[in-house]
Design a protein around this motif. Structure first.
Motif, PDB file in Angstrom:
ATOM      1  N   SER A  55      40.931  41.620  27.466  1.00 48.52           N
ATOM      2  CA  SER A  55      39.919  40.335  28.403  1.00 48.52           C
ATOM      3  C   SER A  55      39.294  38.649  28.227  1.00 48.52           C
ATOM      4  CB  SER A  55      38.568  41.374  28.866  1.00 48.52           C
ATOM      5  OG  SER A  55      38.361  40.663  29.090  1.00 48.52           O
ATOM      6  N   PRO A  56      39.892  37.998  28.483  1.00 44.07           N
ATOM      7  CA  PRO A  56      38.560  36.972  28.466  1.00 44.07           C
ATOM      8  C   PRO A  56      37.214  37.129  28.213  1.00 44.07           C
ATOM      9  CG  PRO A  56      39.578  36.846  30.412  1.00 44.07           C
ATOM     10  CD  PRO A  56      39.945  38.178  29.659  1.00 44.07           C
ATOM     11  N   THR A 491      35.655  47.247  40.964  1.00 51.08           N
ATOM     12  CA  THR A 491      35.741  48.357  40.952  1.00 51.08           C
ATOM     13  C   THR A 491      36.062  48.356  39.495  1.00 51.08           C
ATOM     14  OG1 THR A 491      37.225  48.647  42.282  1.00 51.08           O
ATOM     15  CG2 THR A 491      35.619  48.373  43.180  1.00 51.08           C
ATOM     16  N   ASP A 492      37.195  47.303  39.450  1.00 53.53           N
ATOM     17  CA  ASP A 492      37.393  47.733  38.332  1.00 53.53           C
ATOM     18  C   ASP A 492      37.045  46.779  36.652  1.00 53.53           C
ATOM     19  OD1 ASP A 492      40.056  47.666  36.325  1.00 53.53           O
ATOM     20  OD2 ASP A 492      41.474  46.729  38.001  1.00 53.53           O
ATOM     21  N   PRO A 493      36.530  47.007  36.542  1.00 50.35           N
ATOM     22  CA  PRO A 493      36.034  46.650  34.516  1.00 50.35           C
ATOM     23  C   PRO A 493      37.059  46.030  34.155  1.00 50.35           C
ATOM     24  CG  PRO A 493      36.356  49.177  34.041  1.00 50.35           C
ATOM     25  CD  PRO A 493      36.808  49.401  35.396  1.00 50.35           C
ATOM     26  N   PHE A 494      38.693  45.964  33.813  1.00 53.56           N
ATOM     27  CA  PHE A 494      39.426  45.649  32.941  1.00 53.56           C
ATOM     28  C   PHE A 494      40.037  44.731  34.105  1.00 53.56           C
ATOM     29  CE2 PHE A 494      39.233  49.093  30.483  1.00 53.56           C
ATOM     30  CZ  PHE A 494      38.723  48.727  29.625  1.00 53.56           C
ATOM     31  N   VAL A 495      39.422  43.909  35.501  1.00 59.55           N
ATOM     32  CA  VAL A 495      39.453  42.755  36.519  1.00 59.55           C
ATOM     33  C   VAL A 495      39.973  41.875  35.490  1.00 59.55           C
ATOM     34  CG1 VAL A 495      37.922  42.468  37.418  1.00 59.55           C
ATOM     35  CG2 VAL A 495      39.864  41.735  38.829  1.00 59.55           C
ATOM     36  N   LEU A 496      39.685  41.291  35.169  1.00 60.70           N
ATOM     37  CA  LEU A 496      39.822  40.140  34.038  1.00 60.70           C
ATOM     38  C   LEU A 496      40.821  39.859  32.827  1.00 60.70           C
ATOM     39  CD1 LEU A 496      35.835  38.724  33.357  1.00 60.70           C
ATOM     40  CD2 LEU A 496      38.076  37.129  34.873  1.00 60.70           C
ATOM     41  N   ALA A 497      40.601  40.968  32.709  1.00 65.10           N
ATOM     42  CA  ALA A 497      42.429  41.357  31.750  1.00 65.10           C
ATOM     43  C   ALA A 497      43.388  41.154  32.191  1.00 65.10           C
ATOM     44  CB  ALA A 497      41.933  42.617  30.904  1.00 65.10           C
ATOM     45  N   LYS A 498      43.643  41.931  33.471  1.00 68.27           N
ATOM     46  CA  LYS A 498      44.989  42.548  33.977  1.00 68.27           C
ATOM     47  C   LYS A 498      45.068  40.762  34.617  1.00 68.27           C
ATOM     48  CE  LYS A 498      44.165  47.001  35.685  1.00 68.27           C
ATOM     49  NZ  LYS A 498      43.082  47.904  36.089  1.00 68.27           N
ATOM     50  N   GLU A 499      44.388  40.018  34.999  1.00 71.39           N
ATOM     51  CA  GLU A 499      44.710  38.596  35.380  1.00 71.39           C
ATOM     52  C   GLU A 499      45.044  37.936  34.648  1.00 71.39           C
ATOM     53  OE1 GLU A 499      40.999  36.732  36.889  1.00 71.39           O
ATOM     54  OE2 GLU A 499      40.778  37.810  38.281  1.00 71.39           O
ATOM     55  N   LYS A 500      44.640  38.135  33.183  1.00 62.10           N
ATOM     56  CA  LYS A 500      45.010  37.664  32.261  1.00 62.10           C
ATOM     57  C   LYS A 500      46.590  37.815  31.768  1.00 62.10           C
ATOM     58  CE  LYS A 500      43.862  36.349  27.494  1.00 62.10           C
ATOM     59  NZ  LYS A 500      42.961  36.419  26.163  1.00 62.10           N
ATOM     60  N   GLN A 501      46.230  38.911  31.913  1.00 61.11           N
ATOM     61  CA  GLN A 501      47.851  39.682  31.881  1.00 61.11           C
ATOM     62  C   GLN A 501      49.247  39.298  32.420  1.00 61.11           C
ATOM     63  OE1 GLN A 501      47.936  43.943  31.604  1.00 61.11           O
ATOM     64  NE2 GLN A 501      47.850  44.112  29.502  1.00 61.11           N
ATOM     65  N   ALA A 502      48.592  38.914  33.407  1.00 54.82           N
ATOM     66  CA  ALA A 502      49.568  38.900  35.364  1.00 54.82           C
ATOM     67  C   ALA A 502      49.160  36.649  34.930  1.00 54.82           C
ATOM     68  CB  ALA A 502      49.364  38.541  36.125  1.00 54.82           C
ATOM     69  N   ALA A 503      48.729  36.312  34.377  1.00 55.21           N
ATOM     70  CA  ALA A 503      49.100  34.400  33.584  1.00 55.21           C
ATOM     71  C   ALA A 503      49.940  34.826  32.701  1.00 55.21           C
ATOM     72  CB  ALA A 503      47.981  34.220  33.706  1.00 55.21           C
ATOM     73  N   GLN A 504      49.638  35.664  31.652  1.00 53.09           N
ATOM     74  CA  GLN A 504      50.225  35.776  30.215  1.00 53.09           C
ATOM     75  C   GLN A 504      52.114  36.144  31.095  1.00 53.09           C
ATOM     76  OE1 GLN A 504      48.891  37.663  27.550  1.00 53.09           O
ATOM     77  NE2 GLN A 504      47.241  35.493  26.634  1.00 53.09           N
ATOM     78  N   ALA A 505      51.982  36.949  31.702  1.00 52.83           N
ATOM     79  CA  ALA A 505      53.525  37.032  31.864  1.00 52.83           C
ATOM     80  C   ALA A 505      54.254  36.250  32.822  1.00 52.83           C
ATOM     81  CB  ALA A 505      53.250  38.854  32.972  1.00 52.83           C
ATOM     82  N   PRO A 507      55.100  32.634  32.611  1.00 49.30           N
ATOM     83  CA  PRO A 507      54.870  31.929  31.558  1.00 49.30           C
ATOM     84  C   PRO A 507      54.672  30.238  32.355  1.00 49.30           C
ATOM     85  CG  PRO A 507      57.210  32.550  31.614  1.00 49.30           C
ATOM     86  CD  PRO A 507      56.392  33.299  32.642  1.00 49.30           C
ATOM     87  N   ARG A 508      55.583  29.997  33.117  1.00 49.98           N
ATOM     88  CA  ARG A 508      55.035  28.997  33.681  1.00 49.98           C
ATOM     89  C   ARG A 508      53.973  27.953  34.304  1.00 49.98           C
ATOM     90  NH1 ARG A 508      58.509  25.899  31.268  1.00 49.98           N
ATOM     91  NH2 ARG A 508      59.000  24.656  33.286  1.00 49.98           N
ATOM     92  N   GLN A 509      53.114  28.760  35.009  1.00 44.97           N
ATOM     93  CA  GLN A 509      52.011  29.516  35.048  1.00 44.97           C
ATOM     94  C   GLN A 509      51.227  29.224  34.388  1.00 44.97           C
ATOM     95  OE1 GLN A 509      50.582  29.818  39.072  1.00 44.97           O
ATOM     96  NE2 GLN A 509      52.988  29.969  39.790  1.00 44.97           N
ATOM     97  N   PRO A 510      50.013  27.886  34.033  1.00 46.92           N
ATOM     98  CA  PRO A 510      49.089  27.934  34.158  1.00 46.92           C
ATOM     99  C   PRO A 510      47.725  29.194  33.464  1.00 46.92           C
ATOM    100  CG  PRO A 510      48.913  26.245  35.617  1.00 46.92           C
ATOM    101  CD  PRO A 510      50.185  27.008  35.602  1.00 46.92           C
ATOM    102  N   ALA A 511      47.439  29.963  32.619  1.00 49.25           N
ATOM    103  CA  ALA A 511      46.270  30.658  32.956  1.00 49.25           C
ATOM    104  C   ALA A 511      45.285  29.969  33.625  1.00 49.25           C
ATOM    105  CB  ALA A 511      45.461  31.496  31.104  1.00 49.25           C
ATOM    106  N   ALA A 512      44.896  31.688  34.479  1.00 50.81           N
ATOM    107  CA  ALA A 512      43.616  30.960  35.903  1.00 50.81           C
ATOM    108  C   ALA A 512      42.726  30.155  35.094  1.00 50.81           C
ATOM    109  CB  ALA A 512      43.551  32.379  35.943  1.00 50.81           C
ATOM    110  N   LEU A 513      42.035  30.659  33.756  1.00 47.89           N
ATOM    111  CA  LEU A 513      40.965  30.145  33.579  1.00 47.89           C
ATOM    112  C   LEU A 513      41.304  28.191  33.116  1.00 47.89           C
ATOM    113  CD1 LEU A 513      39.740  33.212  32.105  1.00 47.89           C
ATOM    114  CD2 LEU A 513      38.790  31.664  33.449  1.00 47.89           C
TER     115      LEU A 513
END
Lengths: 523, 465
Positions: A55-56, A491-505, A507-513
């Protein structure tokens, strides 16, 4: 791959065991993914791979050096030197208090611990702190004449590259007692339990008697913390004596680890490294069984010890006697606890045991948060797969979460389950539960739940803590949490982690944060 | 017996011969303060402020568990404890720098946590590898996020140092410039170190009550009586700054003098008991130019109530059969040590056997502190020792002459075994107080002094049979 005691630096948990600190699923899924007993297909290699969520957002964790403080720093006739600026030494306060209360509970003379900080300053960061370390070793010796001196590294002294190994070696040959460098800088491992291993590594290398003259065929090593003396009466029934290590042990008691007939522990998270190394290096067999929690676990554990030490008859008699003794009260407790929901949040292997005990008591356990997960233990022996033992004996735990004490994630976990009480050991989570109206059982004495009596003990403790609910519900009506509404609605305690994972997957998209920051920066 | 004779017998705290007891080194056994990042607790002490820590995985836990939990069991507060965000810096941040990771943490913190002020504090790792924290924080500040940063790596100093750094960071980066007129009758108070001082919440409450009682509007800034960031924003408008204590806060007051042209009053002794408190209030009132009648009326009212209790206490104090301690030692922060010593000597007539100041006051303030201790009373002077290593402290105390009766020690948990060995009593009054549960208890002012009397003599009587 065997444990390597040749180098002064311990291999971290993640290197040896594939430890993770972020994961979510069911206990069964984790047991399969861990490939310990369940999977088998990917066995053989050293560190297993379990997919980890990162998670970020992270809240303050705990470091390896703290575990060295509370282990090496609690050896009764040793001194621990913290080679660091003064801040690392702040931990002396908590571990002094725990040490004192532990000594009192064990019936040992109460005293302050002996930890000394090298108290490094800015100047030392530039010119190095080795001279101060040498002087502090001298101080430790002149002041206390200890039987051993431990030296804990720190983030700062590791970064500036102070050679604590050479200083320790020189001091050891001069003073003539073990002077033991422990490499435990916090940034080296993502999980604090590496600090347990660092301490044990140092003890194994420099204190444990290399070629014991005698074997003590009735001595059992018990790797534990500050818990009350429940193992002496238990193992006494089998005619065995107990050697408690590491907390509150003497250096001599550590030295005789290699003379024992067997090694056991209350928790493989703590005992894995020491037990495996004692077997590998000194031929002291490690008991390979589930941990002594609940009827099944305790039966199997006692039988394994009895088999190892040829005391099977005594063990069977004891097991039968104890079953008969505790079962009536447990039946009453099951009645009283009917319909109650519990939640366990402790160290990993310990949690596996506690969930089992709760289920023996008829308490529903739908979820658990463990602070890390070791896919395997150092023995690599599937008989120690406590997670699989839990699932096989008591069924799955549908909401099984791994997280290194991240309070913000705990909110959603509790909302999902809405337990009547939680069981914790580490600090920081109960205060949140309390504000949600949920009381906690803080297991200060880790042995409270061990063995047959432990089942009864836990049941009685639950009854006590359920009464506490009045306090917590009153508090819940009068408190405000520091978390944003948006977060409390997740409801998902890992929602931020999953957002980060998706952003890293992608690569052309800059990470959300970082994108929001880039916007800010562009202004 | 002349006053001079009295001074030599009563003021028996002889010059410390610690050089002959044990050779002084840099080593510190059984610590009495945290490091600079411990000032995360000063942030937690401001209502609705949250620290963000950029440090190794254990730093935040170490500071709060020891300063806030095993020290009076004060609790984590709104944004402290396990709430506090941390980068939990790993090898990656050591090797490649942690700026990016900090940016990520701040960004996600803003999503998860709600606060009126965030303070980024650094630990040893970023301060050693040279992360540019200003560059990380600036874009957020430009976006009007209420966030500031302070470099608090442990090697910069202790949590007192960190406290002054954090305070200054908030003033310079958040409060900002002000060139309006001062508001007469408003004061900013700079005194005890939050959390480190076990009783700071109750003490700040009493101090605010006293100052409000004589007619001041009080920016107490930390603790339950503070109005949070609004109060901090109001700092520049205050008529003056009040520093209570021998040294902590002086740096801040001088900075505010330069920055906003605010004068400051320095009251070195924390006022404990009626005599001290009344004198303190008169001094503050004179400095602020307050209405004399109102001030005197408040003092008279407080005095009357205080002495009613003291009178009732007198029956016990003069008639109790089983002996009460006569000689005492104080081991603690300069602030509490001075206030306590003055109270114990001047109110109770106890004899100081030894006073040891443990908070490592800056070199330039030690002359003033020593002078204050030499002027405890006309007939009592104390030669104070400055020492932070508990081994040395305990050696000094073991060699101290406490006379014919068991002593009473005003110290910390570290002195429990020593008190047992000396067959004396222990009152834990400072960090760490691991065997005290403290909520709003205070030992300062009029009310706090009475609570202190209860504590001292309950300890003495409670252990008698």
């Amino acid at each position: 791959m065997p444990i390597n005691l040749k180098t002064p630096v311990v291999e971290s948990r993640e290197q040896r065991l594939g430890t993770v600190i972020g994961w979510e699923g069911s206990a069964e899924e984790l047991a399969v993914e861990s490939c310990f007993k369940r999977g088998g297909g990917c066995g053989g290699q050293k560190a297993r791979r379990v997919c980890e969520l990162q998670s970020p957002f992270t809240q303050g964790s705990v470091c390896s050096e703290q575990m060295v403080e509370c282990q090496a720093g609690n050896v009764r006739d040793a001194v621990l030197i913290q080679h660091s600026p003064i801040g690392c030494g702040t931990g002396q306060v908590i571990y002094n208090s725990i040490y004192r209360n532990g000594l009192a509970m064990r019936g040992l003379p109460v005293q302050n611990l002996h930890l000394i900080s090298t108290n490094l300053s800015e100047r030392d960061m530039v010119f190095g702190g080795v001279a101060k370390l040498e002087r502090t070793i001298r101080d430790a010796w002149e002041r206390h004449h200890p039987k051993a001196i431990f030296i804990a590294s720190s983030c700062s002294t590791a970064i500036i590259g102070d050679d604590i190994d050479s200083v320790a070696a020189a001091a050891e040959s001069e003073i003539g007692i073990p002077v033991i460098p422990l490499h435990c800088e916090g940034f080296k491992s993502k999980h604090w339990s590496t600090g347990f291993d660092a301490t044990q590594h140092g003890i194994l290398r420099q204190i444990v008697r290399k070629a014991p003259e005698k074997k003590q065929e009735d001595l059992v090593n018990v790797i534990n913390l500050w818990g009350g003396d429940v193992f002496t009466p238990m193992l006494g029934e089998l005619g065995l004596r107990v050697n408690y290590v590491v907390d509150m042990a003497t250096v001599d008691e550590l030295a005789q680890l290699s003379e024992a007939a067997a090694t056991v522990t209350f928790c493989y998270t703590l005992g894995s490294y020491m037990s495996a190394a004692l077997e590998q290096e000194f031929g002291v067999p490690e008991i390979k069984a589930p941990l002594p929690y609940g009827f099944e676990g305790t039966d199997a554990w006692l039988r394994a010890i009895a088999k190892q030490t040829n005391r099977e008859e005594k063990a069977e008699a004891y097991i039968a006697r104890e079953h008969a003794r505790v079962k009536p009260r447990i039946a009453e407790l099951r009645e009283l606890l009917k319909g109650k929901k519990g939640y366990v949040s402790t160290g990993s292997a310990y949690a596996h045991g506690l969930i089992g005990v709760l289920r023996e008591l008829g308490v529903e356990v739908e979820g658990s948060l463990v602070f890390h997960h070791d896919p395997v233990y150092d023995s690599q022996d599937p008989r120690q797969d406590t997670l699989a033992h839990l699932v096989d004996t008591y069924g799955d735990v549908p909401q099984f979460t791994v997280g290194n004490r991240q309070q913000y994630q705990f909110y959603a976990l509790l909302q999902r389950i809405k337990p009547d009480f939680i069981i914790i050991r580490h600090n920081g989570l109960a205060p949140l539960a309390a504000r949600l109206g949920i009381p906690a059982i803080p297991l200060g004495d880790e042995h409270h739940v061990v063995g047959y009596q432990g089942i009864v003990n836990l049941g009685e403790s639950i009854l006590d803590v359920l009464a506490h609910k009045k306090f917590h519900q009153d508090l819940a009506a009068h408190t405000k949490l520091p978390y944003r509404k948006w977060w409390l609605e997740q409801t998902d305690p890992f929602v931020l982690a999953k957002e980060k994972q998706a952003a890293q997957a992608a690569p052309r998209q800059p990470a959300a944060l970082s994108s929001s920051v880039r916007r800010v920066g562009a202004k | 017996m002349t006053a001079h004779d009295l001074k030599t017998t009563l003021g028996s705290a002889k010059p410390i011969v610690d050089k002959t007891i044990v050779e002084k080194t840099h080593s510190i056994e059984q610590i009495r303060y945290g490091c600079a990042i411990g000032a995360m607790q000063s942030v937690v002490a401001i209502p609705r402020a949250i620290p963000i820590t950029h440090c190794g995985p254990g730093c935040a836990d170490k500071q709060f568990m020891n300063l806030a939990f095993y020290n009076g069991f004060q609790g984590g507060g709104y944004g402290g404890g396990a709430v506090t965000p941390s980068t939990n810096a790993s090898e990656r941040e050591v090797v490649f720098g942690g700026g990016e990771r900090l940016t990520e943490l701040i960004g996600s913190t803003l999503k998860v946590l709600e606060a009126d002020l965030f303070v980024v504090l650094t630990g040893c790792i970023p301060d050693l590898v040279g992360d540019d924290i200003g560059a990380v924080v600036k874009p957020f500040q430009q976006q009007a996020v209420p966030i500031v940063f302070a470099e608090t790596g442990g090697f910069h100093g202790n949590n007192f140092t960190g406290h002054e750094r954090v305070t200054r960071a908030i003033i310079d980066q958040f409060v900002g410039p002000y060139d309006g007129a001062p508001e007469a009758g408003t004061v900013n108070v700079w005194t005890l170190l939050p959390y480190h001082n076990t009783f700071w919440r109750g003490d700040l409450t009493e101090i605010k009550r006293l100052l409000a009682g004589i007619g001041l509007k009080v920016n107490i800034l930390f603790g339950p009586e503070s109005a949070g960031v609004d109060e901090w924003k109001a700092i520049p408008r205050a008529q003056f700054n009040l520093v209570i204590g021998p040294w902590l806060g002086l740096e801040t007051a001088r900075h505010l003098e330069t920055k906003y042209g605010q004068p400051f009053l320095h009251a070195p002794a924390l006022p404990i008991g009626a005599g001290e408190t009344s004198a303190f209030l008169r001094r503050v009132a004179a400095f602020a130019g307050l209405d004399k009648d109102r001030v005197e009326a408040f003092i008279a009212d407080e005095d009357a109530r205080y002495y009613k209790y003291i009178e009732d206490f007198t029956d016990f104090y003069s008639e109790y059969w089983w002996g009460l301690p006569a000689r005492f030692a104080v081991i603690g922060d300069a602030g509490y040590a001075l206030g306590l010593t003055r109270f114990l000597v001047n109110q109770l007539g106890l004899i100081p056997a030894r006073v040891i100041v443990t908070d490592n006051p800056p070199e330039e303030t030690r002359g003033l502190i020593s002078a204050e201790f030499r002027a405890i009373a006309d007939d009592v002077a104390v030669d104070v020792a400055f020492e932070e290593d508990s081994y040395t402290i305990h050696e000094i105390l073991r060699k101290t002459d406490f006379g014919h009766k068991p002593p009473i020690l005003f110290g910390t948990t570290w002195e429990r075994d020593l008190a047992r060995d000396l067959k004396g009593a222990i009152v834990e009054v400072g960090f760490p107080s691991s065997y005290e549960v403290v909520l709003n208890r205070s030992y300062v002012g009029y009310r706090g002094a009475l609570t202190l009397l209860e504590k001292i003599y309950t300890t003495a009587v409670g252990a008698s049979a």
